[in-house]
Design an enzyme around this catalytic site. Structure first.
Site, PDB file in Angstrom:
ATOM      1  N   ASN A 143     -10.257  -0.193  -1.190  1.00 42.96           N
ATOM      2  CA  ASN A 143      -8.811  -0.197  -0.976  1.00 42.96           C
ATOM      3  C   ASN A 143      -8.144  -0.794  -2.208  1.00 42.96           C
ATOM      4  O   ASN A 143      -8.226  -2.001  -2.448  1.00 42.96           O
ATOM      5  CB  ASN A 143      -8.487  -1.013   0.278  1.00 42.96           C
ATOM      6  CG  ASN A 143      -7.004  -1.050   0.603  1.00 42.96           C
ATOM      7  OD1 ASN A 143      -6.161  -0.766  -0.245  1.00 42.96           O
ATOM      8  ND2 ASN A 143      -6.677  -1.421   1.835  1.00 42.96           N
ATOM      9  N   CYS A 152       0.806  -1.227   0.000  1.00 48.38           N
ATOM     10  CA  CYS A 152       0.000   0.000   0.000  1.00 48.38           C
ATOM     11  C   CYS A 152       0.837   1.275   0.000  1.00 48.38           C
ATOM     12  O   CYS A 152       0.339   2.343  -0.350  1.00 48.38           O
ATOM     13  CB  CYS A 152      -0.945  -0.002   1.197  1.00 48.38           C
ATOM     14  SG  CYS A 152      -1.958  -1.485   1.306  1.00 48.38           S
ATOM     15  N   HIS A 203      -3.097   6.879   1.939  1.00 44.45           N
ATOM     16  CA  HIS A 203      -3.511   5.586   1.399  1.00 44.45           C
ATOM     17  C   HIS A 203      -4.972   5.360   1.756  1.00 44.45           C
ATOM     18  O   HIS A 203      -5.379   5.507   2.917  1.00 44.45           O
ATOM     19  CB  HIS A 203      -2.636   4.466   1.966  1.00 44.45           C
ATOM     20  CG  HIS A 203      -3.218   3.107   1.740  1.00 44.45           C
ATOM     21  ND1 HIS A 203      -3.662   2.678   0.503  1.00 44.45           N
ATOM     22  CD2 HIS A 203      -3.462   2.078   2.608  1.00 44.45           C
ATOM     23  CE1 HIS A 203      -4.141   1.445   0.611  1.00 44.45           C
ATOM     24  NE2 HIS A 203      -4.034   1.074   1.876  1.00 44.45           N
TER      25      HIS A 203
END
Length: 315
Positions: A271, A113, A241
């Site tokens: 995500n 990430c 993020h």
């Protein structure tokens, strides 16, 4: 040593939208359960014939077009991804082949990430060292391919997509548009976020990640601002993020960026791992929520537990 700057961005998401209601027909969950815990309403899911390098190439082509450049103008391709199934050719080489980029250095960066902000720093360093004059930096992940769709704790989180940035050397005397990176990791907590096994599957210890992100990371993000000579209150936008709205909102508040637009693309995209920061940044630019020259904090965190952040000037 010349600094570097982002001159254009682009993003791409697959056409298929998977809503919370759709998920409720697949696993024991509900729209209310998902929204209350992670803030996500929908996500995009790539088809079996859409590999990671195709997502990446679409985003990169948009960034190049926005910059008014051709593939021949690029000498470095960096792709942040942790979901490429094949080891070789790497994703960057495949993107270069799809776009027809002649002879670039082509590297994949796997920091999950936090991959895009690591790759952006690497491109900045390459330009400063004189080994690159124009780079394509891409974050792309196909999380749907590493997800157990019977596990409601993880399948509700993920989405697929890509975002890209063109990084170019500054002119002599021009102020750098990419600030110094602040990066690091907590290897002893690395198992808190995993993509492992055969076939590879995404898993995480959600509470450990939440506590780490909301208690340890605000001070680190503020230090990234300090390295660029700015206070958090000077920021026009914060692009974290896009992990979970319950992480993004308290983390942004604790950073102290009281005048900043806070990216909340996770609500509609889920995500998307390494894609999440460039995807969210490109949408802010596209919608005119930030303007050229605005200072923006980019801050990635997640797998390994790694983090990397820098202040950039909006293209």
């Amino acid at each position: 040593m010349l600094g570097s700057r982002i001159t254009a961005v682009g993003h791409y998401q697959p056409a298929r939208v998977l809503t919370n209601e759709d998920l409720a027909g697949m696993v024991d969950t509900s729209d209310e359960w998902i929204r209350s815990r992670v803030g996500i309403r929908s996500r995009r899911i790539a088809g079996p014939d859409e590999p990671v390098d195709e997502l990446a190439a679409h985003a990169a082509a948009k960034a190049l077009a926005s910059a008014g450049l051709t593939p021949a103008d690029v000498d470095l391709v960096l792709v942040a991804t942790s979901t490429a199934i094949d080891r070789s050719p790497n994703t960057a080489a495949r993107v270069a082949a799809r776009l027809g980029i002649p002879g670039p250095a082509a590297l994949d960066v796997n920091v999950v990430c936090a991959g895009f902000t690591h790759a952006l720093a690497t491109a900045d360093h390459a330009v400063r060292a004189g080994s690159s004059s124009r780079a394509l930096v891409i974050g792309a992940d196909k999380m749907s391919e590493v997800t157990d769709w019977t596990d409601r704790t993880t399948c509700v989180l993920v989405g697929d997509g890509a975002g890209a940035a063109v990084v170019e050397a500054c002119a002599p005397g021009e102020e750098a548009g990419i600030g110094p990176v602040l990066w690091g990791s907590v290897p002893e907590m690395g198992n808190a976020v995993r993509i492992e096994g055969t076939p590879p599957r995404f898993a995480q210890e959600g509470q450990s990640v939440y506590r780490w992100a909301t208690t340890r990371l605000p001070a680190i993000a503020r230090q990234a601002c300090e390295r660029s000579g700015l206070e958090p209150a000077d920021l026009a936008a914060v692009v974290l993020h896009q992990a979970n709205l319950r992480i993004i909102e308290p983390l942004a508040a604790k950073i102290g960026a009281v005048n900043a637009v806070v990216a909340r693309d996770v609500v509609e995209s889920g995500n998307t791992s390494a894609a999440s920061i460039p995807l969210a940044l490109a949408k802010l630019v596209e919608r005119g929520e930030i303007t050229s020259g605005d200072p923006v904090l980019l801050f990635g965190f997640g797998g390994n537990l790694s983090y990397a952040g820098q202040v950039v000037r909006c293209p």
